[in-house]
Design an enzyme around this catalytic site. Structure first.
Site, PDB file in Angstrom:
ATOM      1  N   ILE A 142       0.829  -1.206   0.000  1.00  8.69           N
ATOM      2  CA  ILE A 142       0.000   0.000   0.000  1.00  8.69           C
ATOM      3  C   ILE A 142       0.863   1.256   0.000  1.00  8.69           C
ATOM      4  O   ILE A 142       0.595   2.219  -0.707  1.00  8.69           O
ATOM      5  CB  ILE A 142      -0.937   0.026   1.238  1.00  8.69           C
ATOM      6  CG1 ILE A 142      -1.785  -1.241   1.308  1.00  8.69           C
ATOM      7  CG2 ILE A 142      -1.782   1.287   1.266  1.00  8.69           C
ATOM      8  CD1 ILE A 142      -2.754  -1.416   0.167  1.00  8.69           C
ATOM      9  N   GLY A 161       0.057  -6.332  17.188  1.00 10.70           N
ATOM     10  CA  GLY A 161      -1.246  -6.463  16.545  1.00 10.70           C
ATOM     11  C   GLY A 161      -1.265  -5.946  15.119  1.00 10.70           C
ATOM     12  O   GLY A 161      -2.108  -6.363  14.319  1.00 10.70           O
ATOM     13  N   GLU A 187      18.756  16.004  11.114  1.00 17.08           N
ATOM     14  CA  GLU A 187      18.352  17.393  10.841  1.00 17.08           C
ATOM     15  C   GLU A 187      16.925  17.705  11.281  1.00 17.08           C
ATOM     16  O   GLU A 187      16.593  18.858  11.520  1.00 17.08           O
ATOM     17  CB  GLU A 187      18.544  17.726   9.362  1.00 17.08           C
ATOM     18  CG  GLU A 187      17.652  16.945   8.428  1.00 17.08           C
ATOM     19  CD  GLU A 187      17.892  17.261   6.968  1.00 17.08           C
ATOM     20  OE1 GLU A 187      16.934  17.141   6.187  1.00 17.08           O
ATOM     21  OE2 GLU A 187      19.021  17.634   6.609  1.00 17.08           O
ATOM     22  N   SER A 234       4.231  -3.259  18.900  1.00 16.27           N
ATOM     23  CA  SER A 234       2.787  -3.254  18.608  1.00 16.27           C
ATOM     24  C   SER A 234       2.448  -4.457  17.741  1.00 16.27           C
ATOM     25  O   SER A 234       2.126  -4.317  16.562  1.00 16.27           O
ATOM     26  CB  SER A 234       2.403  -1.963  17.873  1.00 16.27           C
ATOM     27  OG  SER A 234       2.694  -0.838  18.653  1.00 16.27           O
ATOM     28  N   GLU A 244       7.652  -4.190  14.110  1.00 20.69           N
ATOM     29  CA  GLU A 244       8.779  -3.520  14.761  1.00 20.69           C
ATOM     30  C   GLU A 244       9.168  -4.231  16.048  1.00 20.69           C
ATOM     31  O   GLU A 244       8.313  -4.580  16.858  1.00 20.69           O
ATOM     32  CB  GLU A 244       8.440  -2.067  15.103  1.00 20.69           C
ATOM     33  CG  GLU A 244       9.604  -1.370  15.808  1.00 20.69           C
ATOM     34  CD  GLU A 244       9.258  -0.002  16.367  1.00 20.69           C
ATOM     35  OE1 GLU A 244      10.184   0.806  16.519  1.00 20.69           O
ATOM     36  OE2 GLU A 244       8.082   0.258  16.656  1.00 20.69           O
ATOM     37  N   GLU A 265      23.101   6.128  18.636  1.00 19.75           N
ATOM     38  CA  GLU A 265      21.966   6.883  19.172  1.00 19.75           C
ATOM     39  C   GLU A 265      22.283   7.481  20.536  1.00 19.75           C
ATOM     40  O   GLU A 265      21.888   8.611  20.814  1.00 19.75           O
ATOM     41  CB  GLU A 265      20.721   6.000  19.238  1.00 19.75           C
ATOM     42  CG  GLU A 265      20.161   5.637  17.874  1.00 19.75           C
ATOM     43  CD  GLU A 265      19.679   6.831  17.062  1.00 19.75           C
ATOM     44  OE1 GLU A 265      19.240   7.847  17.652  1.00 19.75           O
ATOM     45  OE2 GLU A 265      19.736   6.764  15.828  1.00 19.75           O
TER      46      GLU A 265
END
Length: 181
Positions: free
Chosen positions: A14, A115, A140, A113, A119, A92
């Site tokens: 999609i 469901g 940035e 998540s 991730e 990070e």
């Protein structure tokens, strides 16, 4: 076979964005019926529980457009293609906080998540922190404010919803459990 497995018969792409992809899968359910599943594909991320020599939790405050508000979080970021999670964790932590760490301990990987998204976040503890003279620049489009808070302050932030995301609430819970031991 995986318990309650849903077999995919067709996938329709999609959206293919900078961070996520969206697809719709047609599946056969365990009872033989058909269903559709909207799925977000994500490259994965890391999060870092960084603890100073004084026992403070290193956090950042930043605006999250999806929530239309600022929240306080542990340092975290998206994996780059082919990048090992430990490399992302180091990057990070430095970019968002100006800290490096002599030791990174992997804690666990968890789904954010399940469901509707694939991730996962790889969670690390960073110890023996040191300041980096010439830290790497933030992205940035990233604006953060550094905070160093006690466990008690972090727990209060969970209670009053300044800490509002699952990975950071999990980090605070993990730290509290360490105190109990």
């Amino acid at each position: 076979m995986k318990k309650f497995e849903e077999k995919t018969t067709q996938t329709t792409a999609i959206f293919d964005g900078k961070i996520v992809k969206l697809q719709v899968d047609e599946v056969i359910l365990p009872n033989g019926n058909m269903a559709k599943r909207e799925i977000i594909k994500h490259p994965g991320a890391v999060a870092v529980i960084a603890i100073t020599h004084e026992g403070k939790l290193v956090m950042v405050e930043q605006y999250r457009k999806a929530l239309e508000r600022s929240i306080i979080e542990i340092p975290a970021g998206k994996l780059e293609p082919g990048e090992e999670p430990i490399v992302t964790a180091r990057r990070e932590l430095e970019e968002e906080t100006g800290y490096g760490a002599k030791e990174f301990i992997f804690l666990q990987t968890f789904a954010t998540s399940p469901g509707f998204a694939d991730e996962v976040i790889h969670l690390f503890v960073a110890k023996d922190l040191y300041h980096i003279e010439n830290k790497a620049a933030l992205d940035e489009d990233e604006f953060v404010e550094l905070l160093e808070v006690s466990l008690e302050e972090a727990q209060a932030m969970v209670s009053d919803e300044r800490i509002y995301d699952a990975k950071t609430a999990f980090a605070v819970l993990w730290l509290a459990l360490q105190e109990v031991k």
